[in-house]
Design a protein around this motif. Structure first.
Motif, PDB file in Angstrom:
ATOM      1  N   ALA A   1       0.979  -1.184  -0.022  1.00 31.31           N
ATOM      2  CA  ALA A   1       0.151   0.076  -0.075  1.00 31.31           C
ATOM      3  C   ALA A   1       0.774   1.304  -0.092  1.00 31.31           C
ATOM      4  CB  ALA A   1      -1.013  -0.003   1.272  1.00 31.31           C
ATOM      5  N   LYS A   2       1.760   1.363   0.777  1.00 33.11           N
ATOM      6  CA  LYS A   2       3.042   2.411   0.861  1.00 33.11           C
ATOM      7  C   LYS A   2       3.604   2.672  -0.464  1.00 33.11           C
ATOM      8  CE  LYS A   2       3.449   2.942   5.801  1.00 33.11           C
ATOM      9  NZ  LYS A   2       4.314   3.290   6.771  1.00 33.11           N
ATOM     10  N   THR A   3       4.047   1.539  -0.954  1.00 31.52           N
ATOM     11  CA  THR A   3       4.662   1.660  -2.522  1.00 31.52           C
ATOM     12  C   THR A   3       3.834   1.991  -3.453  1.00 31.52           C
ATOM     13  OG1 THR A   3       6.091  -0.435  -1.589  1.00 31.52           O
ATOM     14  CG2 THR A   3       5.850   0.380  -4.130  1.00 31.52           C
ATOM     15  N   ARG A   4       2.501   1.892  -3.371  1.00 26.55           N
ATOM     16  CA  ARG A   4       1.242   2.319  -4.445  1.00 26.55           C
ATOM     17  C   ARG A   4       1.195   3.770  -4.202  1.00 26.55           C
ATOM     18  NH1 ARG A   4      -2.638  -2.886  -4.421  1.00 26.55           N
ATOM     19  NH2 ARG A   4      -1.262  -4.072  -6.066  1.00 26.55           N
ATOM     20  N   GLU A   5       1.164   4.341  -2.773  1.00 23.69           N
ATOM     21  CA  GLU A   5       0.881   5.491  -2.520  1.00 23.69           C
ATOM     22  C   GLU A   5       2.158   6.405  -3.033  1.00 23.69           C
ATOM     23  OE1 GLU A   5       0.040   6.126   1.608  1.00 23.69           O
ATOM     24  OE2 GLU A   5      -1.603   4.578   1.673  1.00 23.69           O
ATOM     25  N   ALA A   6       3.300   5.993  -2.946  1.00 20.22           N
ATOM     26  CA  ALA A   6       4.639   6.690  -3.159  1.00 20.22           C
ATOM     27  C   ALA A   6       4.582   6.776  -4.664  1.00 20.22           C
ATOM     28  CB  ALA A   6       5.767   5.887  -2.666  1.00 20.22           C
ATOM     29  N   ALA A   7       4.310   5.761  -5.524  1.00 17.79           N
ATOM     30  CA  ALA A   7       4.292   5.840  -6.912  1.00 17.79           C
ATOM     31  C   ALA A   7       3.164   6.539  -7.458  1.00 17.79           C
ATOM     32  CB  ALA A   7       4.081   4.372  -7.353  1.00 17.79           C
ATOM     33  N   LYS A   8       2.062   6.889  -6.720  1.00 17.03           N
ATOM     34  CA  LYS A   8       0.944   7.721  -7.200  1.00 17.03           C
ATOM     35  C   LYS A   8       1.317   9.159  -7.022  1.00 17.03           C
ATOM     36  CE  LYS A   8      -4.001   8.709  -6.584  1.00 17.03           C
ATOM     37  NZ  LYS A   8      -5.402   8.430  -5.756  1.00 17.03           N
ATOM     38  N   ALA A   9       1.805   9.426  -5.721  1.00 18.13           N
ATOM     39  CA  ALA A   9       2.527  10.788  -5.437  1.00 18.13           C
ATOM     40  C   ALA A   9       3.584  11.262  -6.373  1.00 18.13           C
ATOM     41  CB  ALA A   9       2.961  10.730  -4.074  1.00 18.13           C
ATOM     42  N   THR A  10       4.268   9.985  -6.817  1.00 20.04           N
ATOM     43  CA  THR A  10       5.477  10.665  -7.807  1.00 20.04           C
ATOM     44  C   THR A  10       4.702  10.753  -9.370  1.00 20.04           C
ATOM     45  OG1 THR A  10       7.044   8.910  -6.518  1.00 20.04           O
ATOM     46  CG2 THR A  10       7.470   9.645  -8.960  1.00 20.04           C
ATOM     47  N   ASP A  11       3.925  10.013  -9.613  1.00 21.04           N
ATOM     48  CA  ASP A  11       3.174  10.127 -10.776  1.00 21.04           C
ATOM     49  C   ASP A  11       2.644  11.571 -10.923  1.00 21.04           C
ATOM     50  OD1 ASP A  11       2.444   9.216 -13.485  1.00 21.04           O
ATOM     51  OD2 ASP A  11       0.137   9.068 -12.575  1.00 21.04           O
ATOM     52  N   GLU A  12       1.798  11.842  -9.680  1.00 24.31           N
ATOM     53  CA  GLU A  12       1.064  13.352  -9.667  1.00 24.31           C
ATOM     54  C   GLU A  12       2.280  14.331  -9.563  1.00 24.31           C
ATOM     55  OE1 GLU A  12      -1.170  13.190  -6.297  1.00 24.31           O
ATOM     56  OE2 GLU A  12      -2.618  11.654  -7.059  1.00 24.31           O
ATOM     57  N   TYR A  13       3.152  14.316  -9.079  1.00 20.45           N
ATOM     58  CA  TYR A  13       4.223  15.399  -9.102  1.00 20.45           C
ATOM     59  C   TYR A  13       4.744  15.599 -10.514  1.00 20.45           C
ATOM     60  CZ  TYR A  13       8.508  17.845  -8.287  1.00 20.45           C
ATOM     61  OH  TYR A  13       9.413  18.866  -8.211  1.00 20.45           O
ATOM     62  N   VAL A  14       5.174  14.387 -11.289  1.00 18.16           N
ATOM     63  CA  VAL A  14       5.686  14.527 -12.380  1.00 18.16           C
ATOM     64  C   VAL A  14       4.628  15.270 -13.584  1.00 18.16           C
ATOM     65  CG1 VAL A  14       6.384  13.294 -14.430  1.00 18.16           C
ATOM     66  CG2 VAL A  14       7.419  12.749 -12.024  1.00 18.16           C
ATOM     67  N   HIS A  15       3.348  14.850 -13.361  1.00 16.78           N
ATOM     68  CA  HIS A  15       2.457  15.481 -14.083  1.00 16.78           C
ATOM     69  C   HIS A  15       2.098  16.866 -13.848  1.00 16.78           C
ATOM     70  CE1 HIS A  15       1.358  11.129 -15.395  1.00 16.78           C
ATOM     71  NE2 HIS A  15       0.714  12.126 -16.427  1.00 16.78           N
ATOM     72  N   GLU A  16       2.379  17.360 -12.730  1.00 20.34           N
ATOM     73  CA  GLU A  16       1.986  18.809 -12.366  1.00 20.34           C
ATOM     74  C   GLU A  16       3.368  19.678 -12.420  1.00 20.34           C
ATOM     75  OE1 GLU A  16       0.778  18.561  -8.105  1.00 20.34           O
ATOM     76  OE2 GLU A  16      -0.995  17.562  -8.748  1.00 20.34           O
ATOM     77  N   ASN A  17       4.471  19.047 -12.554  1.00 19.99           N
ATOM     78  CA  ASN A  17       5.801  19.546 -12.542  1.00 19.99           C
ATOM     79  C   ASN A  17       6.655  18.782 -13.615  1.00 19.99           C
ATOM     80  OD1 ASN A  17       5.378  21.429 -10.141  1.00 19.99           O
ATOM     81  ND2 ASN A  17       5.255  19.527  -9.393  1.00 19.99           N
ATOM     82  N   PRO A  18       6.378  18.989 -14.813  1.00 21.41           N
ATOM     83  CA  PRO A  18       7.031  18.068 -15.746  1.00 21.41           C
ATOM     84  C   PRO A  18       8.607  18.441 -16.071  1.00 21.41           C
ATOM     85  CG  PRO A  18       5.390  19.283 -16.943  1.00 21.41           C
ATOM     86  CD  PRO A  18       5.263  19.574 -15.457  1.00 21.41           C
ATOM     87  N   TRP A  19       8.615  19.789 -16.317  1.00 22.06           N
ATOM     88  CA  TRP A  19       9.946  20.397 -16.473  1.00 22.06           C
ATOM     89  C   TRP A  19      11.014  20.221 -15.078  1.00 22.06           C
ATOM     90  CZ3 TRP A  19      11.607  20.476 -21.200  1.00 22.06           C
ATOM     91  CH2 TRP A  19      10.519  20.768 -22.155  1.00 22.06           C
ATOM     92  N   GLU A  20      10.257  20.589 -14.058  1.00 17.91           N
ATOM     93  CA  GLU A  20      11.131  20.115 -12.700  1.00 17.91           C
ATOM     94  C   GLU A  20      11.562  18.590 -12.841  1.00 17.91           C
ATOM     95  OE1 GLU A  20       9.399  21.448  -8.979  1.00 17.91           O
ATOM     96  OE2 GLU A  20       8.860  23.563 -10.255  1.00 17.91           O
ATOM     97  N   ALA A  21      10.488  17.722 -13.085  1.00 12.46           N
ATOM     98  CA  ALA A  21      10.861  16.219 -13.124  1.00 12.46           C
ATOM     99  C   ALA A  21      12.013  15.899 -14.318  1.00 12.46           C
ATOM    100  CB  ALA A  21       9.729  15.465 -13.478  1.00 12.46           C
ATOM    101  N   ILE A  22      11.963  16.708 -15.340  1.00 13.55           N
ATOM    102  CA  ILE A  22      12.947  16.320 -16.329  1.00 13.55           C
ATOM    103  C   ILE A  22      14.239  16.797 -15.776  1.00 13.55           C
ATOM    104  CG2 ILE A  22      13.908  17.139 -18.587  1.00 13.55           C
ATOM    105  CD1 ILE A  22      10.841  17.227 -19.409  1.00 13.55           C
ATOM    106  N   GLY A  23      14.390  18.135 -15.144  1.00 15.58           N
ATOM    107  CA  GLY A  23      15.537  18.535 -14.709  1.00 15.58           C
ATOM    108  C   GLY A  23      16.221  17.666 -13.525  1.00 15.58           C
ATOM    109  N   ILE A  24      15.430  17.185 -12.499  1.00 21.86           N
ATOM    110  CA  ILE A  24      15.818  16.295 -11.638  1.00 21.86           C
ATOM    111  C   ILE A  24      16.256  15.001 -12.101  1.00 21.86           C
ATOM    112  CG2 ILE A  24      15.090  15.059  -9.590  1.00 21.86           C
ATOM    113  CD1 ILE A  24      12.967  17.014  -9.065  1.00 21.86           C
ATOM    114  N   GLY A  25      15.725  14.532 -13.143  1.00 20.27           N
ATOM    115  CA  GLY A  25      16.118  13.084 -13.895  1.00 20.27           C
ATOM    116  C   GLY A  25      17.610  13.361 -14.636  1.00 20.27           C
ATOM    117  N   ALA A  26      17.558  14.551 -15.142  1.00 20.92           N
ATOM    118  CA  ALA A  26      18.747  14.943 -16.038  1.00 20.92           C
ATOM    119  C   ALA A  26      19.956  15.103 -14.817  1.00 20.92           C
ATOM    120  CB  ALA A  26      18.789  16.240 -16.640  1.00 20.92           C
TER     121      ALA A  26
END
Length: 106
Positions: free
Chosen positions: A66-91
């Motif tokens: 359950a916690k893993t799914r919550e973390a994945a969902k939160a990450t997915d929401e963050y990436v969708h709300e902040n795509p350029w920041e996510a790209i920058g962090i990934g880079a």
């Protein structure tokens, strides 16, 4: 970061308990033909304890999932709300890993 370490520790703990439970069950099966009232009582007690441990392990495993799914969902929401920041962090992470690997190469 601590949540990831905690989750990994819990997963390792569950894996270790599963091995211990399997070993205890094998021991119970191996001693099933052994006689003696005291041994039978101990065997019954161990079987009950194993049942409790298995139930607790199942609950812990469900909580981890359950916690893993919550973390994945939160990450997915963050990436969708902040795509350029996510790209920058990934880079940045990619550059850091590349730099570390490059330092180790002869």
């Amino acid at each position: 970061m601590d949540d990831i370490k905690t989750t990994n520790s819990r997963e390792q703990l569950i894996a270790d308990f599963q091995v211990a439970v399997a070993d205890a069950e094998a021991l119970l099966k191996a001693t099933a033909n052994q006689g003696g009232e005291q041994l039978a009582q101990i065997r019954d007690k161990v079987e009950k304890s194993l049942g409790v441990v298995k139930a607790n392990m199942a609950e812990a495993q469900t909580a981890i999932i359950a916690k893993t799914r919550e973390a994945a969902k939160a990450t997915d929401e963050y990436v969708h709300e902040n795509p350029w920041e996510a790209i920058g962090i990934g880079a940045a992470v990619g550059v850091a890993i590349g730099w570390l690997i490059g330092r180790r190469a002869p």
